[in-house]
Write a protein that holds these residues in place. Sequence first.
Motif, PDB file in Angstrom:
ATOM      1  N   ASP B 138     -93.858  -0.012  -0.225  1.00 55.54           N
ATOM      2  CA  ASP B 138     -94.397   0.825   0.846  1.00 55.54           C
ATOM      3  C   ASP B 138     -93.502   2.010   1.220  1.00 55.54           C
ATOM      4  N   ALA B 139     -92.477   2.280   0.440  1.00 58.24           N
ATOM      5  CA  ALA B 139     -91.598   3.410   0.778  1.00 58.24           C
ATOM      6  C   ALA B 139     -92.245   4.745   0.423  1.00 58.24           C
ATOM      7  N   GLY B 140     -93.222   4.731  -0.478  1.00 56.09           N
ATOM      8  CA  GLY B 140     -93.928   5.961  -0.789  1.00 56.09           C
ATOM      9  C   GLY B 140     -93.115   6.965  -1.568  1.00 56.09           C
ATOM     10  N   VAL B 141     -92.246   6.477  -2.455  1.00 53.88           N
ATOM     11  CA  VAL B 141     -91.354   7.400  -3.163  1.00 53.88           C
ATOM     12  C   VAL B 141     -91.599   7.469  -4.664  1.00 53.88           C
ATOM     13  N   THR B 142     -92.361   6.530  -5.198  1.00 50.60           N
ATOM     14  CA  THR B 142     -92.440   6.420  -6.655  1.00 50.60           C
ATOM     15  C   THR B 142     -93.071   7.659  -7.287  1.00 50.60           C
ATOM     16  N   MET B 143     -94.225   8.073  -6.757  1.00 52.78           N
ATOM     17  CA  MET B 143     -94.912   9.199  -7.378  1.00 52.78           C
ATOM     18  C   MET B 143     -94.072  10.474  -7.293  1.00 52.78           C
ATOM     19  N   GLN B 144     -93.365  10.598  -6.182  1.00 59.26           N
ATOM     20  CA  GLN B 144     -92.489  11.767  -6.022  1.00 59.26           C
ATOM     21  C   GLN B 144     -91.436  11.784  -7.136  1.00 59.26           C
ATOM     22  N   MET B 145     -90.872  10.611  -7.412  1.00 60.09           N
ATOM     23  CA  MET B 145     -89.814  10.560  -8.434  1.00 60.09           C
ATOM     24  C   MET B 145     -90.377  10.751  -9.844  1.00 60.09           C
ATOM     25  N   VAL B 146     -91.585  10.266 -10.077  1.00 60.38           N
ATOM     26  CA  VAL B 146     -92.216  10.512 -11.386  1.00 60.38           C
ATOM     27  C   VAL B 146     -92.421  12.015 -11.552  1.00 60.38           C
ATOM     28  N   GLY B 147     -92.918  12.645 -10.501  1.00 59.84           N
ATOM     29  CA  GLY B 147     -93.157  14.087 -10.545  1.00 59.84           C
ATOM     30  C   GLY B 147     -91.886  14.869 -10.815  1.00 59.84           C
ATOM     31  N   GLU B 148     -90.802  14.463 -10.153  1.00 63.58           N
ATOM     32  CA  GLU B 148     -89.529  15.165 -10.364  1.00 63.58           C
ATOM     33  C   GLU B 148     -89.088  15.075 -11.810  1.00 63.58           C
ATOM     34  N   ARG B 149     -89.237  13.896 -12.385  1.00 62.44           N
ATOM     35  CA  ARG B 149     -88.814  13.712 -13.784  1.00 62.44           C
ATOM     36  C   ARG B 149     -89.682  14.515 -14.748  1.00 62.44           C
ATOM     37  N   LEU B 150     -90.912  14.819 -14.312  1.00 61.36           N
ATOM     38  CA  LEU B 150     -91.787  15.644 -15.155  1.00 61.36           C
ATOM     39  C   LEU B 150     -91.717  17.116 -14.741  1.00 61.36           C
ATOM     40  N   GLU B 151     -90.791  17.403 -13.848  1.00 63.14           N
ATOM     41  CA  GLU B 151     -90.529  18.778 -13.398  1.00 63.14           C
ATOM     42  C   GLU B 151     -91.761  19.417 -12.760  1.00 63.14           C
ATOM     43  N   ILE B 152     -92.432  18.637 -11.961  1.00 59.83           N
ATOM     44  CA  ILE B 152     -93.583  19.160 -11.216  1.00 59.83           C
ATOM     45  C   ILE B 152     -93.140  19.369  -9.773  1.00 59.83           C
ATOM     46  N   SER B 153     -93.249  20.599  -9.336  1.00 57.73           N
ATOM     47  CA  SER B 153     -92.740  20.894  -7.991  1.00 57.73           C
ATOM     48  C   SER B 153     -93.818  20.821  -6.918  1.00 57.73           C
ATOM     49  N   ASP B 154     -95.072  21.008  -7.287  1.00 59.99           N
ATOM     50  CA  ASP B 154     -96.141  20.913  -6.280  1.00 59.99           C
ATOM     51  C   ASP B 154     -96.507  19.454  -6.098  1.00 59.99           C
ATOM     52  N   GLN B 155     -96.076  18.887  -4.982  1.00 61.44           N
ATOM     53  CA  GLN B 155     -96.296  17.460  -4.750  1.00 61.44           C
ATOM     54  C   GLN B 155     -96.972  17.255  -3.403  1.00 61.44           C
ATOM     55  N   PHE B 156     -97.989  16.420  -3.400  1.00 60.49           N
ATOM     56  CA  PHE B 156     -98.754  16.147  -2.172  1.00 60.49           C
ATOM     57  C   PHE B 156     -98.827  14.639  -1.997  1.00 60.49           C
ATOM     58  N   LEU B 157     -98.304  14.162  -0.896  1.00 57.62           N
ATOM     59  CA  LEU B 157     -98.201  12.726  -0.671  1.00 57.62           C
ATOM     60  C   LEU B 157     -99.185  12.322   0.432  1.00 57.62           C
ATOM     61  N   ALA B 158     -99.881  11.208   0.231  1.00 59.33           N
ATOM     62  CA  ALA B 158    -100.916  10.743   1.187  1.00 59.33           C
ATOM     63  C   ALA B 158    -102.130  11.663   1.185  1.00 59.33           C
ATOM     64  N   VAL B 159    -102.677  11.881  -0.008  1.00 58.75           N
ATOM     65  CA  VAL B 159    -103.820  12.779  -0.172  1.00 58.75           C
ATOM     66  C   VAL B 159    -105.123  12.025   0.110  1.00 58.75           C
ATOM     67  N   ASP B 160    -106.042  12.687   0.797  1.00 55.52           N
ATOM     68  CA  ASP B 160    -107.358  12.101   1.029  1.00 55.52           C
ATOM     69  C   ASP B 160    -108.475  12.887   0.359  1.00 55.52           C
ATOM     70  N   GLU B 161    -108.186  14.120  -0.024  1.00 60.52           N
ATOM     71  CA  GLU B 161    -109.239  14.913  -0.665  1.00 60.52           C
ATOM     72  C   GLU B 161    -108.586  15.997  -1.514  1.00 60.52           C
ATOM     73  N   LEU B 162    -109.142  16.204  -2.707  1.00 66.53           N
ATOM     74  CA  LEU B 162    -108.621  17.238  -3.600  1.00 66.53           C
ATOM     75  C   LEU B 162    -109.826  17.963  -4.187  1.00 66.53           C
ATOM     76  N   THR B 163    -109.910  19.269  -3.938  1.00 64.03           N
ATOM     77  CA  THR B 163    -111.110  20.004  -4.341  1.00 64.03           C
ATOM     78  C   THR B 163    -110.731  21.253  -5.139  1.00 64.03           C
ATOM     79  N   PRO B 164    -111.074  21.307  -6.428  1.00 62.03           N
ATOM     80  CA  PRO B 164    -110.855  22.541  -7.194  1.00 62.03           C
ATOM     81  C   PRO B 164    -111.739  23.664  -6.643  1.00 62.03           C
ATOM     82  N   GLN B 165    -111.171  24.846  -6.537  1.00 67.61           N
ATOM     83  CA  GLN B 165    -111.914  25.984  -6.007  1.00 67.61           C
ATOM     84  C   GLN B 165    -112.427  26.856  -7.149  1.00 67.61           C
ATOM     85  N   GLU B 166    -113.383  27.701  -6.809  1.00 64.76           N
ATOM     86  CA  GLU B 166    -113.981  28.593  -7.803  1.00 64.76           C
ATOM     87  C   GLU B 166    -112.923  29.453  -8.495  1.00 64.76           C
TER      88      GLU B 166
END
Lengths: 618, 269
Positions: B138-166
């Motif tokens: 429940d610490a909520g850190v795993t995805m953040q650390m996976v992202g860092e290792r894949l060099e992804i800087s845009d990180q959103f934690l506790a997401v409820d909706e994701l919508t691609p725009q036109e």
Amino acid sequence: MENPAHVERQVLPVDIACVGFGPATGGFLSTLSRALADGDPAFESRAVPGMPLQVVCYERADDISFGVSGVATRAHGIRESFPDLDPAQIPMAHPVGHEKLVYLLDPLGTSRRSATLRGLDRTLRALRRILPLHDEALELPWIPGFMRKENGLLLSLGQFNAWVGAQLMGSGQVQVWPGMPVSEPLLEEGGVAGVRLVDQGLDAAGKPESGYMPGMDIRAALTVIGDGPVGAVGQRLDEHFGLPEGNLQRDWAVGMKMVVDLPEACVLPAGTVLHTIGYPEPEIFGFLYVYPNNTASLGIFLPSWLHSPVRASYRYLQHWMQHPYVWQHLDGGTMRSWGAKTLQESGRRGEPHLVGDGYARIGEGSGSTNVLTGSGVDEAWTTGTLLAEGVLELLAQKRPFTRENLEAAYVQRRRQSWVEKEGRVAEHARDGFQLGFVRGLLGMGLAGLTRGRLHLGGRPRRAREHVPTLAEYYRGRIPAAEIESIRETCASSGTPLHEALMERAGWPPVRYDGKLLVSHQDALLLGGKVQAPPGYANHVIFLDPSLCEGCQQRLCVGVCSGQAITPGDGCGVPQFDREKCVHCGACLWSCTQAREGDPERGNIAFRAGAGGLHSAEN
Amino acid sequence: MSQGFHLVVCGSIVPDPLQTLEPIQGAEGPALKNEMMLPAVLDPWAGHALYEAAHLAAATPDSKVWLVSLGPRAKLQQLMMTIAPKAAFELVALDGPAGGFTEAWETAEALAECIKTIPGLDRSRLLLFGGCASASRDAGVTMQMVGERLEISDQFLAVDELTPQENGTIRILERIEAGRYQVSECAGPPLVAAWATGRLPEPPNNAQLGMQNMRSIMPALQKAQPARVGAEGVEFLEVEVPKQRRNTRVVEDASVDEMAREIVEWIRK
């Protein structure tokens, strides 16, 4: 929104489709998957050319480990399949140790006993100085050989199913899909061409909603039906094809059980088997099996031939647990799990047509349960292994799954098996119970000791032929006007009528301790963990409302293991609450109102549904 | 949008919380009694991530979903029988322990290294999904650390909706403190979305989809590489699972008003 009756459905072709994952299907798939893994000969799929044989199994419950039964079995068939079986590998399994058969006297004076039985109780109490009578119970000095389970196993069926399932799935040869109820067989050209899965995205009344997804048609060269005593596919086949001449399915029971953490002070060693008769009503059998780690499976069986309209199984279970002989082992214990199921107790006499073009039936629904030895799991398992041997033979010979071929490959094997021989011995063993408890016991003994040559009693009767109304049953004890008054009070307060009548008749209130003695609804939530996923229609249907309105007994309400059926408004059609249903199916065979045009069936349809019990320890 | 998304969902098993869970001290540290025999379910947060990913892929041409799952192989197979009929995905399995007794950084390391080796994965199109509190006690850190290792800087934690725009950007609704949402818009992939509950219900079971998935799932399970994850150097002094508190009292003849008053008092406490 489309009408489900006319909607176009996706079709999935497979080679063998199995319905229901219990011990019978476990035996079938275990035997089959080993041969398929062996690969000699290799069987190619006809349904999906180029692929190996496509074998799938659809199980109604949310997990393959949610079956219900505390099992004491000789495990002949199971050990044949697993010669090196180590019980320590299966949680809650243990070799059978000391067995006792115990007659429970009535410590409260409220049990429904005949004059003969009261006389027996008086005699036993008078002879207490010379008989092994203690705690209001007589431990019988001898257990008939046909009842003994020596060298056998104690199992939790849920844990056993999980163990078998893990091996099956690990083999990669077969697929077992939980959470996929099958609604009906695909009946074509006098045979079965597969099965239809239930529709999803329906409201309670069966009307499609926004997420509607029609159940898929699974087309298979062979459909193996192992969906138990009240499975929707087995029922439909029985309705369509009827039973073989002379066979009847009129004997049933509801088994209600718990898994309990025994108190630390309990001295019963693992492997102990206690079977009881005589209390809380004479016809209600009880059991207590001690597993490793000071846990136990215990429960009662309430039979269809109970000549009483009061069917409050849970209340009876609580009184049985509190009998001094049983309570000495349970006082201070805690419930871990709870559940209930129907047992098809007609056994060999209730055998349906075992095969037809494209289908074969195995397990409890195929009449394999032995009511004399009190054994069903090993028999069911063995029917599955016998079918698998036959199927492998037909596959090797490249012969189709026709009635004739399945008769030769499966039914003949079954006829020559110990399941059949012992089933024949047991066929009339319980008929004596139609005449009363004492004659029932004598009949069982007679049938067992003469290998079925002698027995007592007549043909089993339908529920409506022998279950009295409440007024008839309580005549001389509770005035009819008072029964009606209690009925009205219970209806207005939403409390169970049968329990109120039991208390009026002298059964004491149950003092809840919050651990082992808990309310019925707490047992559902804490023990059964009952679930009802959204998007499925009600699976209990009251077919003809006018029959319900005129029904006096209302056994469906009293017998409901989950209190899911309640009287309804104004004494009309009962109400069904899917969220409380444990899918035991007791309502199906308890109904006293004959279905129009089919006197063997009642006014309740018990269809395929999702959810129910959600505990892996039953 | 000219190209679809490559959606990688990290998700694995948790014991069915409705079963009797008893912590024990095993040979290799804390464990649950009979853990291998307990029914397992997909971690609910990861479940939301998977169903959202499948929904997004179905709505976006040229997209694909991989489910990267780290757990005991036998239990993963059991899990697949319950989720394969619900969403289309390709399984990438890692054989190793899953549960409350592994360290998030070890899990993140194994997941990231595995994702790097997925054939055909275009990391410029990557939407990395997972559960917001998964595999982290429940610490909520795993995805953040996976992202860092894949060099992804845009990180959103506790997401409820994701919508691609036109216009190719992605709008994200993210939970923040005090029951409020933060609305973000990022340029596009790659990004990390650790899902809270999402907006989609659990999909119905589709038998055909299940069979299709199984054709790739079984080989993936057989090829599952061992993952050395655990909690090296960590000592668990005490372990207990959340317990349902229940105090039963038998009170006769209590009025509805009295019961309601007592319930309110109990809630206030």
